[in-house]
Design an enzyme around this catalytic site. Sequence first.
Site, PDB file in Angstrom:
ATOM      1  N   TYR A  13       0.704  -1.138   0.094  1.00  0.00           N
ATOM      2  CA  TYR A  13       0.016   0.038  -0.015  1.00  0.00           C
ATOM      3  C   TYR A  13       0.906   1.224  -0.053  1.00  0.00           C
ATOM      4  O   TYR A  13       0.312   2.360   0.446  1.00  0.00           O
ATOM      5  CB  TYR A  13      -0.989   0.077   1.205  1.00  0.00           C
ATOM      6  CG  TYR A  13      -2.175  -0.983   1.238  1.00  0.00           C
ATOM      7  CD1 TYR A  13      -3.067  -0.858   0.424  1.00  0.00           C
ATOM      8  CD2 TYR A  13      -2.133  -2.284   1.694  1.00  0.00           C
ATOM      9  CE1 TYR A  13      -4.066  -1.476   0.141  1.00  0.00           C
ATOM     10  CE2 TYR A  13      -3.351  -3.037   1.598  1.00  0.00           C
ATOM     11  CZ  TYR A  13      -4.089  -2.604   0.810  1.00  0.00           C
ATOM     12  OH  TYR A  13      -5.293  -3.674   0.723  1.00  0.00           O
ATOM     13  N   SER A  14       2.197   1.111  -0.550  1.00  0.00           N
ATOM     14  CA  SER A  14       2.980   2.176  -0.239  1.00  0.00           C
ATOM     15  C   SER A  14       2.737   3.456  -1.039  1.00  0.00           C
ATOM     16  O   SER A  14       2.514   3.249  -2.285  1.00  0.00           O
ATOM     17  CB  SER A  14       4.389   1.493  -0.757  1.00  0.00           C
ATOM     18  OG  SER A  14       5.268   2.614  -1.256  1.00  0.00           O
ATOM     19  N   ASN A  15       2.946   4.642  -0.275  1.00  0.00           N
ATOM     20  CA  ASN A  15       2.620   5.735  -1.078  1.00  0.00           C
ATOM     21  C   ASN A  15       3.780   6.073  -1.882  1.00  0.00           C
ATOM     22  O   ASN A  15       3.589   6.794  -3.332  1.00  0.00           O
ATOM     23  CB  ASN A  15       2.720   7.127  -0.323  1.00  0.00           C
ATOM     24  CG  ASN A  15       1.335   7.136   0.696  1.00  0.00           C
ATOM     25  OD1 ASN A  15       0.432   6.510   0.639  1.00  0.00           O
ATOM     26  ND2 ASN A  15       1.644   7.460   1.989  1.00  0.00           N
ATOM     27  N   HIS A  16       4.908   5.627  -1.696  1.00  0.00           N
ATOM     28  CA  HIS A  16       6.202   5.933  -2.439  1.00  0.00           C
ATOM     29  C   HIS A  16       5.770   5.024  -3.773  1.00  0.00           C
ATOM     30  O   HIS A  16       6.232   5.546  -4.883  1.00  0.00           O
ATOM     31  CB  HIS A  16       7.364   5.133  -1.707  1.00  0.00           C
ATOM     32  CG  HIS A  16       8.530   5.270  -2.453  1.00  0.00           C
ATOM     33  ND1 HIS A  16       9.105   6.108  -3.204  1.00  0.00           N
ATOM     34  CD2 HIS A  16       9.421   4.232  -2.939  1.00  0.00           C
ATOM     35  CE1 HIS A  16      10.397   5.755  -3.979  1.00  0.00           C
ATOM     36  NE2 HIS A  16      10.370   4.541  -3.594  1.00  0.00           N
ATOM     37  N   LEU A  17       5.521   3.893  -4.036  1.00  0.00           N
ATOM     38  CA  LEU A  17       5.297   3.044  -5.039  1.00  0.00           C
ATOM     39  C   LEU A  17       4.273   3.871  -5.913  1.00  0.00           C
ATOM     40  O   LEU A  17       4.367   3.869  -7.146  1.00  0.00           O
ATOM     41  CB  LEU A  17       4.781   1.731  -4.873  1.00  0.00           C
ATOM     42  CG  LEU A  17       5.762   0.552  -4.156  1.00  0.00           C
ATOM     43  CD1 LEU A  17       5.512  -0.694  -3.996  1.00  0.00           C
ATOM     44  CD2 LEU A  17       7.210   0.590  -5.205  1.00  0.00           C
TER      45      LEU A  17
END
Length: 316
Positions: free
Chosen positions: A65-69
Amino acid sequence: MSQALSLLQKIQHPLFEKYQLDVRVKRDDALHGIISGNKWRKLKYNLAHLKNQGYQGALTFGGSYSNHLHAFAYACKQENIPCIGIIRGEADYANNFTLTWARHWGMKCHFVDRKTYRRRFDTDFINELNALYPEYFIIPEGGSNALAVTGVAEVLTELASQADFDTLITPVGSGGTLAGLISGDSVVNNKQHKILGIAVLKQAEYLREEIKRLVTPQGLKHNNWQLLTHFHRGGYGKFKAADVERLIAFNKQTGLTFEPMYSGKMILALLDLISQDYFAAHERIILLHTGGLQGLGGMIEQGRLKASDWPPMPTL
Ligand SMILES: *Cc1c(COP(=O)(O)O)cnc(C)c1O
């Protein structure tokens, strides 16, 4: 990535009034419609470097659920850069809120188990990935490296032309953003502002060393920053129902949206610190809104938040 300056917005709250505090929000959440605020800053010079050096693509790491990805996938699509995400977890996560979007924008998902994911900073694992994906520029988890620090430091350049302040506050995950703010402040200003980081993970004391490793040589001389490690509210990705209620009330009061994973923990820490008389009367505080609102999509999807309490999430 195009140049932008994020606005500084004054917000009102009964507690600010009671304690005579001037609180403004640096709206990095509004830097871009999709790319989360601090990730925009961190990716900016990483992607420029990758293009200058003639790499064929970009590779990075993150949770499902990464914001970065999410930010990485969109930024790469925008710049026509082929991209790969090394993701902690099983392949069926590919259909969750975050990764559905990331795949839609062209990111290739490479899933690894938790044990393998733990090797994400190891040289031998990086070498294996280099062999598998030659000519791909590898960006560390969260985007936190020296190029990210250069990007985040620009927050202080912008603030120098926007308003003077006493204290600047940011949520802290990997520490890259805090390191960027410290580095930026050490260049722009002859006076060292107070810079406060609110750690969102448990037992985050180790990050102080990580932050020192990331700051520029000049930033190392900055001695007016602090990492507060007791506002994690249960640990990374965790929050209690009462925290969410306080946050929803704060959002209503200010008309802004802060999510409970990162920026919301900064808000709750701010409210607690104010009540504990941490700040002096008339102190001018700036909160860095790091964005991350896409994360709400995943939390709603998992039934951890009620959709009606939050702005609508985009659907494919
Ligand atoms: C990634 C992220 C952070 C943490 O930034 P670090 O540089 O890893 O400390 C804070 N807020 C939001 C919204 C994020 O997505």
